[in-house]
Design an enzyme around this catalytic site. Structure first.
Site, PDB file in Angstrom:
ATOM      1  N   ASP A  16       0.865  -1.167   0.000  1.00  0.00           N
ATOM      2  CA  ASP A  16       0.000   0.000   0.000  1.00  0.00           C
ATOM      3  C   ASP A  16       0.918   1.239   0.000  1.00  0.00           C
ATOM      4  O   ASP A  16       2.096   1.133   0.338  1.00  0.00           O
ATOM      5  CB  ASP A  16      -0.863  -0.048   1.263  1.00  0.00           C
ATOM      6  CG  ASP A  16      -1.575   1.256   1.511  1.00  0.00           C
ATOM      7  OD1 ASP A  16      -2.305   1.705   0.614  1.00  0.00           O
ATOM      8  OD2 ASP A  16      -1.382   1.839   2.597  1.00  0.00           O
ATOM      9  N   ASP A  18      -0.034   5.245   0.806  1.00  0.00           N
ATOM     10  CA  ASP A  18      -0.224   6.214   1.887  1.00  0.00           C
ATOM     11  C   ASP A  18      -0.306   5.539   3.255  1.00  0.00           C
ATOM     12  O   ASP A  18      -1.129   4.656   3.450  1.00  0.00           O
ATOM     13  CB  ASP A  18      -1.511   7.017   1.650  1.00  0.00           C
ATOM     14  CG  ASP A  18      -1.208   8.450   1.295  1.00  0.00           C
ATOM     15  OD1 ASP A  18      -0.607   9.135   2.156  1.00  0.00           O
ATOM     16  OD2 ASP A  18      -1.526   8.875   0.180  1.00  0.00           O
ATOM     17  N   LYS A 194      -9.270  -2.527  -3.622  1.00  0.00           N
ATOM     18  CA  LYS A 194      -9.205  -3.113  -2.283  1.00  0.00           C
ATOM     19  C   LYS A 194     -10.481  -2.799  -1.514  1.00  0.00           C
ATOM     20  O   LYS A 194     -10.935  -1.664  -1.601  1.00  0.00           O
ATOM     21  CB  LYS A 194      -8.017  -2.506  -1.500  1.00  0.00           C
ATOM     22  CG  LYS A 194      -6.660  -2.829  -2.050  1.00  0.00           C
ATOM     23  CD  LYS A 194      -5.541  -2.259  -1.157  1.00  0.00           C
ATOM     24  CE  LYS A 194      -5.268  -0.805  -1.350  1.00  0.00           C
ATOM     25  NZ  LYS A 194      -4.096  -0.276  -0.639  1.00  0.00           N
ATOM     26  N   ASP A 219      -1.676  -0.290   5.939  1.00  0.00           N
ATOM     27  CA  ASP A 219      -1.956   0.319   7.243  1.00  0.00           C
ATOM     28  C   ASP A 219      -3.439   0.353   7.587  1.00  0.00           C
ATOM     29  O   ASP A 219      -3.800   0.785   8.665  1.00  0.00           O
ATOM     30  CB  ASP A 219      -1.406   1.753   7.282  1.00  0.00           C
ATOM     31  CG  ASP A 219      -2.199   2.691   6.391  1.00  0.00           C
ATOM     32  OD1 ASP A 219      -2.378   2.361   5.197  1.00  0.00           O
ATOM     33  OD2 ASP A 219      -2.666   3.734   6.887  1.00  0.00           O
TER      34      ASP A 219
HETATM   35 MG    MG Z   1      -2.840   3.306   3.327  1.00  0.00          MG
END
Ligand code: MG
EC number: 3.1.3.-
Length: 275
Positions: A16, A18, A194, A219
């Site tokens: 991923d 960010d 996702k 995250d």
């Molecule tokens: Mg992220």
């Protein structure tokens, strides 16, 4: 199973962006080294983003400028997943014709994949595609409602409700636009990004790697970790973004591995590859 045994069996690492490898313009410590380590050990990897407002080309340049040693093939967006998905489900001889509620970057991405993008609903449209449209207008919402009313398949790139910005700010994302359309039409979209299994199937086919040998590092519990758990990939949570340890304790979604940051995972992976 020991962490090292889990990591040893991974052939493809999905990362991923960010909150995992950078936040805004700040690249996390160890992120570039992590990629270097994967390359040195002949492991494949993809930077995976749900953000469909930018094209894969734009993400590729951004990551290059940040100092990541990658090729275009190392970037995969929900916009690209959408293009592949449409070509998979499209059974007619003529190329698929789509109406896009999205940015010019998303349209460019789809066009580059052989999809015919039209700007008026007054054609025979095969699919309605809704993305993270930062150039949204009321006209586009009207057109989308009309197409859904006519029974045109309603597809959307990603279910994220908001996109985080620097300083704790956020802006409405594709999921929020879709909720408005859903309320107006009583129809739900098919999301390809996702945590959809569509995204996983596409990547697994594209890279010819079994899902059990793919790790998803992210995250967010409800996108990154959910997708990994639902599809039998290895779920790796990093605590450098949205999720705190307290959130994991109360969540039904349990990651296989948890690290404070990408740097911590890099340190462990270095030992695994070295030994
Ligand atoms: Mg992220």
């Amino acid at each position: 199973m020991k962490n090292s045994n889990i990591l040893k069996n991974i052939d493809l690492f999905l990362l991923d962006l960010d909150g995992t490898v950078y936040l805004g313009k700040r690249v996390f410590e160890g992120a570039r080294e992590f990629i270097k380590l994967l390359k040195e050990n002949q492991k494949d990897f993809l930077f995976l983003t749900n953000n469909s407002s930018k094209s894969s080309e734009e993400y590729y340049s951004k990551l290059l400028n940040m100092g990541f040693e990658i090729t275009k093939e190392n970037v995969f967006t929900s916009g690209q997943a959408m293009g592949i998905y449409i070509k998979t489900i499209h059974k007619k001889e003529k190329p698929p014709r789509v109406y896009v509620v999205g940015t010019s970057s998303l349209k460019r991405e789809l066009k580059s994949m052989g999809i015919f993008v039209v700007d008026s609903p007054n054609y025979n449209i095969d699919y309605l595609v809704v993305g993270f449209d930062i150039s949204l207008t009321y006209k586009k919402l009207l057109d989308a409602c009309e197409l859904i009313r006519r029974g045109v398949p309603f597809l959307a790139t990603n279910p994220d409700l908001v996109c985080p910005l620097d300083g704790g700010r956020y802006i409405p994302d594709c999921g929020s636009i879709c909720i408005m359309l859903e309320n107006a039409t009583k129809k739900k979209p098919v999301f390809v990004g996702k945590p959809s299994s569509i995204m996983v199937d596409i990547i697994s086919n594209l890279k010819k790697v079994e899902k059990s040998r793919i790790a998803m590092i992210g995250d967010r519990l409800y996108t990154d970790i959910k997708m990994a758990k639902d599809s039998g990939m290895v779920a790796v949570l990093v605590l450098s973004g949205e999720t705190r340890m307290e959130d994991v304790e109360v969540s039904p979604l349990k990651p296989n591995l948890i690290y404070g940051s990408i740097k911590d995972m890099y340190e462990e992976l270095k030992l695994v590859f070295g030994g």
